[in-house]
Design a protein around this motif. Structure first.
Motif, PDB file in Angstrom:
ATOM      1  N   ALA A  87      11.689 -46.192  34.168  1.00 52.43           N
ATOM      2  CA  ALA A  87      12.455 -45.304  33.281  1.00 52.43           C
ATOM      3  C   ALA A  87      12.202 -43.818  33.551  1.00 52.43           C
ATOM      4  O   ALA A  87      13.021 -42.983  33.187  1.00 52.43           O
ATOM      5  CB  ALA A  87      12.132 -45.638  31.821  1.00 52.43           C
ATOM      6  N   GLY A  90      14.478 -40.996  36.868  1.00 56.32           N
ATOM      7  CA  GLY A  90      15.478 -39.940  36.719  1.00 56.32           C
ATOM      8  C   GLY A  90      14.832 -38.612  36.394  1.00 56.32           C
ATOM      9  O   GLY A  90      15.134 -37.583  37.009  1.00 56.32           O
ATOM     10  N   ALA A 144      20.387 -42.304  35.975  1.00 56.92           N
ATOM     11  CA  ALA A 144      19.197 -42.043  35.167  1.00 56.92           C
ATOM     12  C   ALA A 144      18.895 -40.549  35.042  1.00 56.92           C
ATOM     13  O   ALA A 144      18.212 -40.125  34.106  1.00 56.92           O
ATOM     14  CB  ALA A 144      17.982 -42.762  35.782  1.00 56.92           C
TER      15      ALA A 144
END
Length: 146
Positions: A87, A90, A144
């Motif tokens: 996660a 990005g 992302a």
């Protein structure tokens, strides 16, 4: 047309060839910096050295990049799309100042490195398989980043 079983097999076999020789990691970053010298500061393991020097951090990062493309091939074959598992990816790319032209440079360096690692097994079909897998990953990272 989705990512085929043959394309996945091509990526898998050449991924194994890449992993067998740590010098391909140095080649990968050498190509990146030849194409985009200003990108040197984006990599913590390169910014303080005069040239690309082999190190555990360099090898680990190269293996991570190629591994993510390899994983993208598996995802494309299984579900037709790539989802980034990390996660923070990005945000890290935004923090480092990554923009679209950087993705092109990395793709070119990746393909040149796989061509070298594959030797006589290199083909347009192998190139296309890696390119499609990389594009899937790049799209997921860009998503992302937004």
């Amino acid at each position: 047309m989705g990512f085929t079983e043959k394309q996945e097999a091509l990526v898998n076999s050449s991924w194994e060839l890449f992993k067998q020789n740590p010098s391909y990691s140095v080649l990968f970053y050498t190509i990146i910096l030849k194409k985009a010298p200003a990108a040197k500061g984006m990599f913590s393991f390169l910014k303080d050295s005069a040239e690309v020097v082999d190190s555990p951090k360099l090898q680990a990062h190269a293996e991570k990049v190629f591994g993510m493309v390899h994983d993208s091939a598996i995802q494309l074959r299984a579900s037709g799309e790539v989802v980034v598992g990390d996660a923070t990816l990005g945000a890290i790319h935004i923090q480092k100042g990554v923009v679209d032209p950087h993705f092109v440079v990395v793709k070119e360096a990746l393909l040149e490195t796989i061509k070298e690692a594959s030797g006589e097994k290199w083909s347009e079909e192998l190139s296309t398989a890696w390119e499609v897998a990389y594009e899937g990953l790049a799209s997921a990272i860009k998503k992302a980043m937004n």
